[in-house]
Design an enzyme around this catalytic site. Sequence first.
Site, PDB file in Angstrom:
ATOM      1  N   ASP A 158       0.836  -1.118   0.129  1.00 55.54           N
ATOM      2  CA  ASP A 158       0.049   0.003   0.027  1.00 55.54           C
ATOM      3  C   ASP A 158       0.760   1.354  -0.264  1.00 55.54           C
ATOM      4  O   ASP A 158       1.607   1.438   0.985  1.00 55.54           O
ATOM      5  CB  ASP A 158      -0.900  -0.032   1.252  1.00 55.54           C
ATOM      6  CG  ASP A 158      -1.829   1.119   1.418  1.00 55.54           C
ATOM      7  OD1 ASP A 158      -1.961   1.925   0.631  1.00 55.54           O
ATOM      8  OD2 ASP A 158      -2.616   0.965   2.174  1.00 55.54           O
ATOM      9  N   ARG A 163       0.704   2.822   3.511  1.00 59.01           N
ATOM     10  CA  ARG A 163       1.811   2.211   4.331  1.00 59.01           C
ATOM     11  C   ARG A 163       2.983   2.483   4.047  1.00 59.01           C
ATOM     12  O   ARG A 163       3.781   2.973   5.097  1.00 59.01           O
ATOM     13  CB  ARG A 163       1.537   0.603   4.231  1.00 59.01           C
ATOM     14  CG  ARG A 163       2.216   0.055   5.398  1.00 59.01           C
ATOM     15  CD  ARG A 163       2.071  -1.539   5.306  1.00 59.01           C
ATOM     16  NE  ARG A 163       0.727  -1.827   5.296  1.00 59.01           N
ATOM     17  CZ  ARG A 163       0.327  -2.941   4.426  1.00 59.01           C
ATOM     18  NH1 ARG A 163       1.394  -3.544   4.064  1.00 59.01           N
ATOM     19  NH2 ARG A 163      -0.835  -3.275   4.213  1.00 59.01           N
ATOM     20  N   ARG A 185       2.962   5.111 -10.961  1.00 60.84           N
ATOM     21  CA  ARG A 185       2.025   4.149 -10.762  1.00 60.84           C
ATOM     22  C   ARG A 185       1.517   3.719  -9.388  1.00 60.84           C
ATOM     23  O   ARG A 185       1.504   4.634  -8.849  1.00 60.84           O
ATOM     24  CB  ARG A 185       2.363   2.981 -11.671  1.00 60.84           C
ATOM     25  CG  ARG A 185       2.411   2.817 -13.313  1.00 60.84           C
ATOM     26  CD  ARG A 185       3.244   1.697 -13.652  1.00 60.84           C
ATOM     27  NE  ARG A 185       3.479   1.884 -15.101  1.00 60.84           N
ATOM     28  CZ  ARG A 185       2.730   1.362 -16.050  1.00 60.84           C
ATOM     29  NH1 ARG A 185       1.717   0.631 -15.575  1.00 60.84           N
ATOM     30  NH2 ARG A 185       3.202   1.443 -17.288  1.00 60.84           N
ATOM     31  N   ARG A 198       9.725  -7.165   3.034  1.00 61.35           N
ATOM     32  CA  ARG A 198       8.337  -7.001   2.744  1.00 61.35           C
ATOM     33  C   ARG A 198       7.558  -7.160   4.290  1.00 61.35           C
ATOM     34  O   ARG A 198       7.747  -7.819   4.990  1.00 61.35           O
ATOM     35  CB  ARG A 198       7.974  -7.904   2.090  1.00 61.35           C
ATOM     36  CG  ARG A 198       6.464  -8.069   1.925  1.00 61.35           C
ATOM     37  CD  ARG A 198       5.624  -8.662   0.697  1.00 61.35           C
ATOM     38  NE  ARG A 198       4.676  -9.197   0.968  1.00 61.35           N
ATOM     39  CZ  ARG A 198       3.322  -8.600   0.713  1.00 61.35           C
ATOM     40  NH1 ARG A 198       3.344  -7.034   0.908  1.00 61.35           N
ATOM     41  NH2 ARG A 198       2.195  -8.866   1.423  1.00 61.35           N
ATOM     42  N   ASP A 231      -4.821 -10.156   9.083  1.00 56.93           N
ATOM     43  CA  ASP A 231      -6.037  -9.187   8.904  1.00 56.93           C
ATOM     44  C   ASP A 231      -7.318  -9.929   8.823  1.00 56.93           C
ATOM     45  O   ASP A 231      -8.448  -9.575   8.481  1.00 56.93           O
ATOM     46  CB  ASP A 231      -5.921  -8.328   7.934  1.00 56.93           C
ATOM     47  CG  ASP A 231      -5.824  -8.846   6.580  1.00 56.93           C
ATOM     48  OD1 ASP A 231      -6.204 -10.037   6.303  1.00 56.93           O
ATOM     49  OD2 ASP A 231      -5.723  -8.137   5.455  1.00 56.93           O
TER      50      ASP A 231
HETATM   51  O1  R1P Z   1      -1.004  -5.454   2.766  1.00 56.65           O
HETATM   52  P1  R1P Z   1      -0.374  -5.677   1.555  1.00 56.65           P
HETATM   53  O2  R1P Z   1       1.304  -5.577   1.522  1.00 56.65           O
HETATM   54  O3  R1P Z   1      -0.633  -5.472   0.198  1.00 56.65           O
HETATM   55  O4  R1P Z   1      -0.210  -7.650   1.355  1.00 56.65           O
HETATM   56  C1  R1P Z   1      -1.686  -8.235   1.008  1.00 56.65           C
HETATM   57  O5  R1P Z   1      -2.912  -7.360   0.915  1.00 56.65           O
HETATM   58  C2  R1P Z   1      -3.317  -7.182  -0.322  1.00 56.65           C
HETATM   59  C3  R1P Z   1      -4.338  -7.830  -0.650  1.00 56.65           C
HETATM   60  O6  R1P Z   1      -5.199  -6.930  -0.088  1.00 56.65           O
HETATM   61  C4  R1P Z   1      -2.268  -7.970  -1.315  1.00 56.65           C
HETATM   62  O7  R1P Z   1      -1.080  -7.451  -1.676  1.00 56.65           O
HETATM   63  C5  R1P Z   1      -1.823  -9.100  -0.326  1.00 56.65           C
HETATM   64  O8  R1P Z   1      -0.387  -9.667  -0.415  1.00 56.65           O
HETATM   65  O1  URA Z   2      -3.729 -11.999   0.454  1.00 58.66           O
HETATM   66  C1  URA Z   2      -4.282 -11.684   1.408  1.00 58.66           C
HETATM   67  C2  URA Z   2      -4.031 -10.434   2.164  1.00 58.66           C
HETATM   68  C3  URA Z   2      -4.781 -10.159   3.449  1.00 58.66           C
HETATM   69  N1  URA Z   2      -5.822 -11.152   3.764  1.00 58.66           N
HETATM   70  C4  URA Z   2      -6.124 -12.093   2.855  1.00 58.66           C
HETATM   71  O2  URA Z   2      -7.076 -12.678   3.128  1.00 58.66           O
HETATM   72  N2  URA Z   2      -5.318 -12.513   1.804  1.00 58.66           N
END
Ligand code: R1P
Ligand code: URA
Length: 244
Positions: free
Chosen positions: A22, A25, A43, A86, A202
């Site tokens: 994000d 973030r 982008r 990451r 999450d």
């Molecule tokens: O919170 P980020 O870093 O984006 O990671 C997770 O969240 C996104 C999906 O909502 C995907 O990019 C997944 O890998």
């Molecule tokens: O790829 C993802 C990222 C966050 N939560 C999910 O369930 N899937």
Amino acid sequence: MLMPILQVNSEDIPEYAIVCGDPKRAAAIAAKLDEPRELAFSREYRSFVGTKDGVQIAVVSHGVGSPGAAVCFEELIRAGVKTLIRVGTAGSYSADHPAGSLIVSTAAVRTDGLTRQLVPETFPAVADSAVTEALYYAARQGEGAVSKGITVTLDVFFNGVEEFPHRKFKQAGALAVEMEISALYIIASLRGVRAGAIVAIDGYADADLAAEYDPHTTAVADAVHREMDAAIAAIVALAGQERA
Ligand SMILES: O=P(O)(O)O[C@H]1O[C@H](CO)[C@@H](O)[C@H]1O
Ligand SMILES: O=c1cc[nH]c(=O)[nH]1
């Protein structure tokens, strides 16, 4: 040298980088650094640089999904990054890892389309052990649950008519699913740099994400802040080890 997609100059990019999906973030991580400076917003790739305890750190967003993220990882490495961490979010495979907990990814199941076009299917996607240990140690200094283990990288977020592969990967020992770590680990291996990853849980991977997904709760926000702090502290520790 100007990186064509990130639109950053290699002269501005240090050896350490934190990457996340994000762009907001990325800004929040950069705000935790001393003298943060925005380099570019091209982008989905928003790039910052700052310092912590004298260590220069780049912070760059890579968007959602392995192909776009791979472009970010490749250009950062071409620009001179040697260590990438990451800082992400993931869906949990078990009640042992509820929303708000943290997982350090030791390896990634390659259920993505990108890496099979880079290396044979039998090649493993594995984190660097020093980066993993530094992240795990740093994360455990904060409050809240921290585990380490295998994560799954998938291209699909909202499912179609095919079954998600979660049940078999959970049975085999994986802890959570996200969308970019396998690309990070394979590209790091190909290019001879080191990488690690930490994710904030999450929700549950087998939930109906179209109906239930809510990554904006206080528990998740707190966990994301803890993982940001852990990534920064891990880089400061790794830089100290290299100087010693
Ligand atoms: O919170 P980020 O870093 O984006 O990671 C997770 O969240 C996104 C999906 O909502 C995907 O990019 C997944 O890998
Ligand atoms: O790829 C993802 C990222 C966050 N939560 C999910 O369930 N899937």
